[in-house]
Design a protein around this motif. Structure first.
Motif, PDB file in Angstrom:
ATOM      1  N   ASP A 273     -47.245 -54.166 -39.677  1.00 56.33           N
ATOM      2  CA  ASP A 273     -46.617 -52.852 -40.491  1.00 56.33           C
ATOM      3  C   ASP A 273     -45.879 -52.094 -39.555  1.00 56.33           C
ATOM      4  N   TYR A 295     -48.415 -53.893 -44.492  1.00 54.36           N
ATOM      5  CA  TYR A 295     -49.454 -54.873 -44.346  1.00 54.36           C
ATOM      6  C   TYR A 295     -50.181 -54.885 -43.064  1.00 54.36           C
ATOM      7  N   TYR A 296     -51.662 -54.688 -43.021  1.00 58.16           N
ATOM      8  CA  TYR A 296     -52.435 -54.885 -41.871  1.00 58.16           C
ATOM      9  C   TYR A 296     -53.843 -55.251 -42.474  1.00 58.16           C
ATOM     10  N   ASP A 323     -58.315 -55.979 -45.461  1.00 63.39           N
ATOM     11  CA  ASP A 323     -56.900 -56.423 -45.466  1.00 63.39           C
ATOM     12  C   ASP A 323     -56.341 -55.220 -46.454  1.00 63.39           C
ATOM     13  N   ARG A 324     -55.048 -54.949 -46.135  1.00 62.32           N
ATOM     14  CA  ARG A 324     -54.392 -53.936 -47.190  1.00 62.32           C
ATOM     15  C   ARG A 324     -52.787 -53.957 -47.176  1.00 62.32           C
ATOM     16  N   PHE A 325     -52.632 -54.433 -48.389  1.00 63.37           N
ATOM     17  CA  PHE A 325     -51.033 -54.423 -48.553  1.00 63.37           C
ATOM     18  C   PHE A 325     -50.674 -53.300 -49.450  1.00 63.37           C
ATOM     19  N   TYR A 326     -49.487 -52.591 -49.169  1.00 64.31           N
ATOM     20  CA  TYR A 326     -49.177 -51.471 -49.957  1.00 64.31           C
ATOM     21  C   TYR A 326     -47.689 -51.157 -49.792  1.00 64.31           C
ATOM     22  N   GLY A 343     -50.425 -51.817 -54.545  1.00 62.04           N
ATOM     23  CA  GLY A 343     -51.084 -52.315 -53.411  1.00 62.04           C
ATOM     24  C   GLY A 343     -52.238 -53.302 -53.756  1.00 62.04           C
ATOM     25  N   SER A 345     -56.044 -54.630 -51.758  1.00 64.33           N
ATOM     26  CA  SER A 345     -57.055 -54.477 -50.532  1.00 64.33           C
ATOM     27  C   SER A 345     -58.131 -55.254 -51.035  1.00 64.33           C
TER      28      SER A 345
END
Length: 800
Positions: A273, A295-296, A323-326, A343, A345
């Motif tokens: 990210d 993303y991270y 994990d998180r994508f936004y 998002g 997660s």
């Protein structure tokens, strides 16, 4: 009369067995310099068949007949052998500290036994991986991955390109029990399945069991992957870490309270990210949009242990990962502002509190209180604001989440009555809370959806007992029984699970082995993808959905070549699986189809069936020396059958793989340079492709309907084989020891000869010349989509 006679005979047998006086030597085995306990250390009497090994907490106990002076040997791979002469006319408590071999300052703790003679062990279908070896094997983008190394072993199939999911002897990802310090980990993937959640810097041992399961294991059909975290250095502060292309990591461990306690903290985070933000802003700036996309993932392992006294120890450990994508995009015009947010997660949380207690020299117990939680969520929203007053003209929000939460209590006992028996027994209980799906759709429209079905609460329990018994020198038997129980609502399932493994010594270095095991699984994973993505749902056994059950028989040979430092095993197996479940045709985890959306239960969208898997596995392995590694080959068949899929006919599941080859080599060129390589080959996946196109009309009498659609006919399920998969990976490590630390540069190449392995296939069109009509026409073609070409990597690792 018969009962009395039987009692007299049994009494006579026990009296004879225990007539001779016996004495016990017991204690704990640790690494000198760190005081880290060592599991799997061989302890035996020189020149005899009397022997045992230390358990997961470094405890050992060996009871021998009364004697004079006996020489006890303590040996472990990578450590100097220790001999102690004791007079066995009394019992002894003796703690041992082993020095790393060759006066090395540090040796990574391994779960492999000294010389690891496979012909001596009663257990079959078990693979133990040294963490030090895992760190030397080439890895994608330099990210060392426990599960991807396990994929290189026979009997363990790889998933799609780059995926960390594993498929053991025909089973799916849900049929593997992943245990980290006694806690179950339900989702083991980062980056949508490309990396596993297990940080090798925090691990002490890794063991895979794929058949011949001891009675202490249960709850899954295909395999158990047991991982133990390090305890922490009790002598001095120690650290290690690394910086790679994708992520960085740091591990610290050291003593507390005057060496009575120790701690370990290990963290890892990706920075995709952060690196991508400048490029995203530059691209967004050209369009005038305000864009935030990223993303991270991160991991955090923590552990602390405290020695109350010699016979009591407390361990507290935990894992936290997410994990998180936004995505947040704002588009502004002269009249309005359109904001779109979305998002994904998902993450695991585990915590384990353990108490070790030594009742006597022969009886050891561990009691664990365990928490495990997995959550997955999707959030999507949009808002339209009219300028200049910023009144909201439309608003939409969708929230979806699912998960599983466990509270567990287990107690395990190790009892060593004499040299011929090593007994384990225990109890286990888990309170599950399943949330298969919950959907909330809201906004400025009439039909809002608020589907929050009540969670499924269930109770899973088990009791077990097993005994490694050596009736005479050539035969070893591990026999056991596990009684499992599952309660869901008013429905109770009680299932006996007999287990037996045997090893018969044919010669000094050769043994024949056989095993039989029944396993039951009360939790299921519903998957559309088959690759273990977080969108897959964990669901319980219910009154409508029965527990899965497998029966597996295996037989084989194990041979040690001591002079060459090699071991060779060959095993054949046959496994049946009942009540495995899958989605019905067209069903998925998220259905929003108008009226009543979200109201249907997952139980109405699944179908149950059967499976068969059989094959042979070959493994030639060298574990020590400048050159080490292994060669593995698997020949296998897997078939599934569901009444409501493929017209009720048998079919090959996606990851049925006829041939699978893995070659792994690690060569220590010098103390400062290590070269490693892996080559893998596998038969292509079984997939479903369309076989014909046709036009369909909603009104069968309206043949001229303008709105007709072109549909595809797919034929039999998974009737097409993808191209074979093969790949070569290379790595070179450059080590340098400095005054206060050691550093390692690693250069790697993934897919060295640029093999275009298929990730998936799609049907496209190609313009070709038709000689009959003299015109260009569209011809359907099959297009292969690949994912990774040659991928170089570089990473920097350090220790201090």
């Amino acid at each position: 009369m018969k009962l009395k006679f039987t009692f007299i005979i049994l009494s006579a047998c026990f009296s004879t067995a225990f007539a001779q006086k016996k004495y016990t030597i017991s204690g704990y085995i640790r690494e000198k310099g760190t005081l880290e306990t060592l599991p799997g250390v061989n302890v035996y009497v020189e020149g005899s068949t009397f022997g045992t090994s230390s358990n997961n907490y470094g405890f050992y106990s060996l009871t021998v007949p009364e004697n004079g002076n006996l020489v006890f040997v303590f040996s472990f791979l990578g450590y100097q052998r220790v001999e102690k002469t004791l007079n066995m006319q009394t019992s002894h408590e003796l703690d041992i500290e082993l020095n790393p071999a060759n006066e090395l300052k540090e040796v990574v703790v391994s779960a492999q036994k000294q010389s690891d003679r496979v012909s001596e062990s009663v257990q079959m279908s078990t693979i133990e991986l040294p963490v030090a070896q895992i760190k030397k094997i080439p890895a994608f983008l330099g990210e060392k991955d426990v599960l991807k190394v396990l994929q290189l072993m026979p009997g363990v199939q790889k998933g799609t390109e780059g995926q960390s999911g594993i498929y053991v002897r025909g089973g799916g990802p849900d049929q593997n029990l992943l245990i980290l310090d006694d806690a179950t980990v339900y989702n083991a993937s980062h980056l949508f399945g490309f990396f596993s959640v297990f940080n090798g810097d925090a691990l002490k041992s890794v063991e895979l069991t794929k058949g011949g399961f001891p009675a202490r294991f249960g709850g899954r059909l295909s395999s158990v992957i047991e991982m133990q975290m390090k305890e922490g250095n009790k002598e001095k502060l120690h650290g290690e870490g690394g910086v790679g292309i994708l992520s960085s990591r740091l591990t610290l461990d050291g003593p507390l309270l005057n060496k009575k306690a120790s701690f370990l903290v290990s963290a890892r985070r990706t920075y995709i990210d952060v690196l991508a933000q400048p490029f995203i802003r530059q691209a967004a700036g050209a369009s005038g949009d305000d864009v935030k996309v990223g993303y991270y993932f991160y991991d955090l392992n923590a552990k602390m242990n405290y020695e109350l006294d010699r016979k009591n120890k407390i361990y507290l450990s935990g894992y936290f990962g997410q994990d998180r994508f936004y995505s947040d995009v704002a588009t502004k015009s002269d009249r309005e502002i359109q904001t779109d947010k979305g998002g994904l997660s998902w993450g695991n949380t585990t915590a384990t509190l353990r108490w070790n207690h030594q009742f006597t020299q022969r009886l050891f117990a561990n009691t664990s209180l365990i928490f495990s939680n997995f959550k997955f969520g999707v959030a999507v929203g949009s808002k339209n604001e009219k300028l200049p007053d910023r009144n909201v003209s439309s608003d939409f929000n969708l929230d979806y989440y699912s998960g599983i939460r466990d509270f567990s209590l287990k107690a395990d006992f190790d009892y060593f009555p004499d040299t011929r028996h090593a007994i384990r027994f225990g109890v286990f209980a888990t309170a599950h809370k399943f949330t298969p799906s919950a959907i909330v759709v809201s906004g400025t429209f009439e039909n809002e959806i608020n589907s929050k079905p009540a969670p499924y609460n269930s109770l899973e329990t088990a009791v077990y007992a097993e005994d490694v018994w050596q009736p005479f020198e050539k035969l070893k038997v591990n026999g056991g029984m596990r009684i499992s129980h599952f309660q869901s609502g008013r429905r109770n399932y009680i299932r006996p699970e007999p287990r037996i493994s045997t090893a018969w010594k044919l010669s000094k270095d050769l043994s024949a082995k056989a095993s039989y095991a029944i396993m039951n699984q009360y939790v299921h994973l519903l998957s559309n993808t088959g690759i273990g993505l977080p969108t897959d749902l964990w669901v319980p056994t219910t009154s409508k959905v029965a527990p899965q059950q497998s029966k597996q028989v295996a037989a084989g040979l194990a041979r040690d070549f001591e002079k060459q430092g090699l071991s060779f095993t060959v095993e054949g197996y046959y496994k049946t699986m009942n009540n495995i479940i899958n989605y019905k045709e067209g069903a998925s985890f998220l259905q929003l189809d108008g009226q009543g959306a979200g109201e249907s239960l997952w139980e109405d969208n699944v179908t149950s069936g059967r499976g068969w898997s059989y094959g042979a596995e070959f493994l030639l392995q060298k574990k020590a020396g400048r050159f080490s590694g292994w060669a593995g080959y698997t020949l296998s068949w897997t078939q599934w059958q569901f009444e409501e899929l493929n017209f009720g006919k048998k079919f090959f599941p996606k990851y049925d793989r006829r041939h699978d080859i893995s070659l792994v080599g690690i060569y220590e060129l010098s103390p400062r340079m290590t070269f490693s390589a892996t080559w893998v080959y596998g038969t292509g996946n079984a997939i479903t492709l369309p076989v014909a196109d046709y036009n369909a009309f909603e009104d069968p009498y309206d043949y001229g309907r303008v709105g007709s659609r072109q549909l595809q006919e797919y034929g039999n399920r998974n009737s097409f084989r993808a191209e074979a998969y093969h790949r070569l990976d290379l790595a070179l490590q450059l080590h340098k020891k400095k005054k206060r630390h050691e550093r390692t540069w690693e250069f790697g190449v993934y897919n060295a000869y640029n093999r275009r392995n298929p990730f998936f296939y799609q049907v496209g069109t190609k313009e070709v010349y038709d000689s009959e009509t003299g015109r260009q026409v569209s011809k359907p073609i099959l297009q292969r989509v690949t994912l990774f070409p040659v991928v170089p990597s570089i990473s920097y690792n350090f220790k201090f």
